[in-house]
Scaffold this active site. Structure first.
Site, PDB file in Angstrom:
ATOM      1  N   TRP A  91       1.283  -6.280 -10.946  1.00 38.25           N
ATOM      2  CA  TRP A  91       1.530  -7.638 -10.451  1.00 38.25           C
ATOM      3  C   TRP A  91       0.250  -8.309 -10.017  1.00 38.25           C
ATOM      4  O   TRP A  91       0.065  -9.510 -10.234  1.00 38.25           O
ATOM      5  CB  TRP A  91       2.598  -7.633  -9.355  1.00 38.25           C
ATOM      6  CG  TRP A  91       3.881  -7.096  -9.895  1.00 38.25           C
ATOM      7  CD1 TRP A  91       4.494  -5.920  -9.569  1.00 38.25           C
ATOM      8  CD2 TRP A  91       4.694  -7.687 -10.930  1.00 38.25           C
ATOM      9  NE1 TRP A  91       5.619  -5.748 -10.325  1.00 38.25           N
ATOM     10  CE2 TRP A  91       5.775  -6.801 -11.158  1.00 38.25           C
ATOM     11  CE3 TRP A  91       4.612  -8.851 -11.680  1.00 38.25           C
ATOM     12  CZ2 TRP A  91       6.770  -7.065 -12.117  1.00 38.25           C
ATOM     13  CZ3 TRP A  91       5.603  -9.121 -12.629  1.00 38.25           C
ATOM     14  CH2 TRP A  91       6.653  -8.234 -12.834  1.00 38.25           C
ATOM     15  N   LYS A 128      13.986  -8.368  -3.518  1.00 36.76           N
ATOM     16  CA  LYS A 128      13.864  -6.962  -3.129  1.00 36.76           C
ATOM     17  C   LYS A 128      14.469  -6.745  -1.737  1.00 36.76           C
ATOM     18  O   LYS A 128      15.503  -6.134  -1.594  1.00 36.76           O
ATOM     19  CB  LYS A 128      12.406  -6.502  -3.169  1.00 36.76           C
ATOM     20  CG  LYS A 128      11.913  -6.225  -4.583  1.00 36.76           C
ATOM     21  CD  LYS A 128      11.108  -7.350  -5.089  1.00 36.76           C
ATOM     22  CE  LYS A 128      10.320  -7.072  -6.337  1.00 36.76           C
ATOM     23  NZ  LYS A 128      11.005  -6.602  -7.507  1.00 36.76           N
ATOM     24  N   ASP A 143       0.659 -11.436  -1.868  1.00 38.90           N
ATOM     25  CA  ASP A 143       1.923 -11.303  -2.589  1.00 38.90           C
ATOM     26  C   ASP A 143       2.700 -10.205  -1.857  1.00 38.90           C
ATOM     27  O   ASP A 143       2.358  -9.034  -1.941  1.00 38.90           O
ATOM     28  CB  ASP A 143       1.666 -10.912  -4.046  1.00 38.90           C
ATOM     29  CG  ASP A 143       2.970 -10.641  -4.809  1.00 38.90           C
ATOM     30  OD1 ASP A 143       4.060 -10.715  -4.202  1.00 38.90           O
ATOM     31  OD2 ASP A 143       2.891 -10.345  -6.018  1.00 38.90           O
TER      32      ASP A 143
END
Ligand code: PMP
Length: 357
Positions: A100, A194, A170
């Site tokens: 990511w 999540k 992030d």
């Protein structure tokens, strides 16, 4: 509800059952208003109260300083990979801790420059840099971008970096899982799917000074500017009303359990029990280095792919799902986010201990 699976999916994934039941009870007739929240104008007084409540609950969890505010956007964390450089400026520094962050770097490079003074690619992304390593790096540009938890590799920063640049984080896969000092960050962004709610919503903890004034290139479309959404309280266009409601409910669920510090204790206990079971097992091996082990995504391998397949079959016979590692790295992964109860982790530990290959 005993017919529910034991869910270790990486995301979207388990939500607190109490929250799902609250949603169910209010789905058709929202808090006695005679219609579903999904049938209601985002300009209505009722939704106005919902979004304020969600913002307040999240602000309370993080003890958000006056310098910062909560925003709700769409387009996933992936859109933030582009919006960050578009809004905060070219030439940011990135720490590459796997997929990511690599994607964030690639997206910044479609627009301009990204400086990457540290990457663990050659080691298979087993660790995140520690503070003493950061101290030796040359940091430049308008911000330092890091990925607090690396969902695919199962690594996580166990500290908040101290740097000469404002931080951009992030936080998609460990949002609301532990206390964080927001003050050094210009921006924290997290895809909700999540720890925090359903997919289709991104939560931002943003420095007001940064998001209320646009200093980027004139050609950046208005919809891609934080200032556009900040000026309108995240309602420049129709927001994800359902998602904003559910994120608020999940945040309240965390607050009711004692807040982020209590959540962190629960997560720590779950993760250390699971790592211990893996470390003690003769056929299993953890992926991440000790100083970088994630409390959210526990990545491990068996000795052969055949053993891993066997373990997955055994798990599914016990109603345990979601243990297959990400398709890009293989192996096994148990995602043990906030809403995965200790009993689920204990069921997995029992399964692992009984696995003889
Ligand atoms: N960052 C991290 C840490 C992630 O785990 C993910 C999704 N798994 C993303 C970014 C991308 O999120 P989205 O699919 O919401 O764009």
């Amino acid at each position: 509800m005993s017919d529910r699976k034991i869910n270790f999916n990486a995301g979207p994934t388990a939500l607190p059952l109490a929250v799902l039941e609250q949603v169910q009870a209010n789905l058709v007739n929202f808090e006695g208003n005679g219609l579903s929240l999904m049938e209601m104008s985002h300009r209505s007084k009722v939704f106005g109260e919902v979004i304020e409540r969600s913002k307040e609950t999240l602000s309370g969890l993080y003890d958000l300083p006056d310098t910062h505010e909560v925003m709700f956007l769409q387009g996933g964390a992936s859109l933030q990979f582009a919006m960050v450089p578009m809004n905060l400026g070219d030439g940011g520094t990135y720490l590459d801790t796997g997929t990511w962050s690599t994607r964030a770097i690639a997206e910044a490079r479609t627009l301009g420059r990204a400086v990457v003074p540290w990457s663990d690619a050659e080691n298979g992304f087993r660790r995140v840099p520690q503070q003493d390593t950061l101290d030796e790096l040359e940091l430049s540009g308008p911000y330092l971008h890091y990925t607090t938890n690396n969902t695919i590799y199962g690594t996580q920063y166990q500290y908040i970096p101290k740097a000469s640049l404002p931080l951009v984080a992030d936080m998609s896969s460990d949002f609301i899982s532990r206390p964080v000092d927001v003050s050094g960050h210009d921006l924290i962004y997290a895809g909700a799917q999540k720890n925090a709610g359903p997919s289709g919503i991104v939560v931002l903890l943003a420095r007001k000074e940064v998001v209320h004034s646009f200093k980027g290139d004139d050609r950046v479309p208005k919809i891609m500017r934080y200032a556009t959404q900040a000026a309108k309280g995240s309602m420049y266009n129709t927001p994800n009303t359902f998602g904003i409601w559910v994120v608020g409910l999940v945040a309240q669920w965390v607050a009711d359990r004692g807040g982020l510090a209590a959540m962190a204790d629960e997560n720590e206990a779950k993760a250390s029990a699971l790592y211990q079971a893996i470390d003690e097992h003769p056929l299993l091996e953890g992926h991440a280095a000790d100083d970088s082990r994630s409390r959210m995504n526990v990545t491990f391998r068996a000795q052969t792919p055949a053993q891993e397949a066997q373990l997955l079959t055994l798990a599914s016979e016990h109603g345990i799902i979601g243990l297959k590692g990400h398709r890009s790295v293989g192996g096994l992964r148990a995602s043990i986010y906030n809403a995965v109860p200790r009993t689920s982790v204990d069921a997995l530990i029992t399964l692992l201990r009984g696995f003889k290959g």
